[in-house]
Write a protein that holds these residues in place. Structure first.
Motif, mmCIF file in Angstrom:
data_model
loop_
_atom_site.group_PDB
_atom_site.id
_atom_site.type_symbol
_atom_site.label_atom_id
_atom_site.label_comp_id
_atom_site.label_asym_id
_atom_site.label_seq_id
_atom_site.Cartn_x
_atom_site.Cartn_y
_atom_site.Cartn_z
ATOM 1 N N ASN A 96 0.804 -1.214 0.000
ATOM 2 C CA ASN A 96 0.000 0.000 0.000
ATOM 3 C C ASN A 96 0.839 1.266 0.000
ATOM 4 N N SER A 97 2.120 1.159 0.349
ATOM 5 C CA SER A 97 3.000 2.334 0.287
ATOM 6 C C SER A 97 3.306 2.727 -1.161
ATOM 7 N N TYR A 98 3.021 1.838 -2.121
ATOM 8 C CA TYR A 98 3.243 2.166 -3.536
ATOM 9 C C TYR A 98 2.256 3.217 -4.013
ATOM 10 N N GLY A 99 1.149 3.363 -3.301
ATOM 11 C CA GLY A 99 0.167 4.393 -3.622
ATOM 12 C C GLY A 99 -0.467 4.204 -4.986
ATOM 13 N N VAL A 100 -0.796 5.335 -5.606
ATOM 14 C CA VAL A 100 -1.362 5.365 -6.954
ATOM 15 C C VAL A 100 -0.286 5.937 -7.861
ATOM 16 N N GLN A 101 0.017 5.248 -8.942
ATOM 17 C CA GLN A 101 1.079 5.691 -9.850
ATOM 18 C C GLN A 101 0.529 5.843 -11.262
ATOM 19 N N ARG A 102 1.064 6.814 -11.969
ATOM 20 C CA ARG A 102 0.715 7.033 -13.375
ATOM 21 C C ARG A 102 1.947 6.666 -14.202
ATOM 22 N N VAL A 103 1.774 5.718 -15.116
ATOM 23 C CA VAL A 103 2.883 5.288 -15.972
ATOM 24 C C VAL A 103 2.424 5.239 -17.431
ATOM 25 N N ARG A 104 3.390 5.342 -18.328
ATOM 26 C CA ARG A 104 3.105 5.222 -19.759
ATOM 27 C C ARG A 104 3.187 3.755 -20.150
ATOM 28 N N GLY A 105 2.345 3.374 -21.082
ATOM 29 C CA GLY A 105 2.361 1.998 -21.548
ATOM 30 C C GLY A 105 1.560 1.833 -22.812
ATOM 31 N N TYR A 106 1.504 0.601 -23.304
ATOM 32 C CA TYR A 106 0.729 0.314 -24.497
ATOM 33 C C TYR A 106 0.312 -1.149 -24.497
ATOM 34 N N ILE A 107 -0.779 -1.406 -25.209
ATOM 35 C CA ILE A 107 -1.247 -2.772 -25.408
ATOM 36 C C ILE A 107 -0.312 -3.435 -26.408
ATOM 37 N N VAL A 108 0.199 -4.620 -26.043
ATOM 38 C CA VAL A 108 1.089 -5.354 -26.938
ATOM 39 C C VAL A 108 0.226 -6.049 -27.977
ATOM 40 N N LYS A 109 0.529 -5.833 -29.235
ATOM 41 C CA LYS A 109 -0.287 -6.409 -30.329
ATOM 42 C C LYS A 109 0.254 -7.764 -30.724
#
Length: 122
Positions: free
Chosen positions: A109-122
């Motif tokens: 729970n210490s990781y909190g809420v994170q915003r990361v970039r990503g993509y769906i692998v095709k």
């Protein structure tokens, strides 16, 4: 080059180039308090595994690349309140050897809420 050929090449380029977007990550444990009455299993009744994420919109078994995390797999469902959108993922985090319930819960729970970039692998 003909217009048709140009359009085909652009379409092919699109299918090869990943479509990056922002994902919002939260994190969960195998503790009973964070899972259904079925216990620490996925919605497919399989054990929770590292690299597994929950989402209710993205089809099960979809592979997603996340910056800083690598490739993850949608293998579970979560609360419709939070995971009924295509950019919100709940990431399963495995217990470390010898870690008691309290420390495990606190660490994850210490990781909190994170915003990361990503993509769906095709």
């Amino acid at each position: 080059m003909t217009k048709k050929k140009e359009a085909e090449e652009k379409e092919q380029e699109k299918s090869v180039t990943p479509e990056w977007k922002d994902f919002i990550l939260t994190f969960y444990t195998s503790l009973d308090s964070e899972n259904s009455s079925a216990g620490p299993v996925t919605c497919q009744n399989k054990p929770l595994t590292p690299g597994g994420v929950a989402n209710n919109v993205i089809p099960l078994n979809t592979q997603i690349y996340l910056d800083g995390y690598g490739q993850v797999t949608v293998n579970d469902k979560g609360s419709d309140k939070y995971f009924g959108v295509d950019n919100r993922l709940d990431v399963f985090v495995q217990r470390e050897p010898g870690e008691d319930d309290h420390d495990y819960f606190r660490r994850v729970n210490s990781y909190g809420v994170q915003r990361v970039r990503g993509y769906i692998v095709k």
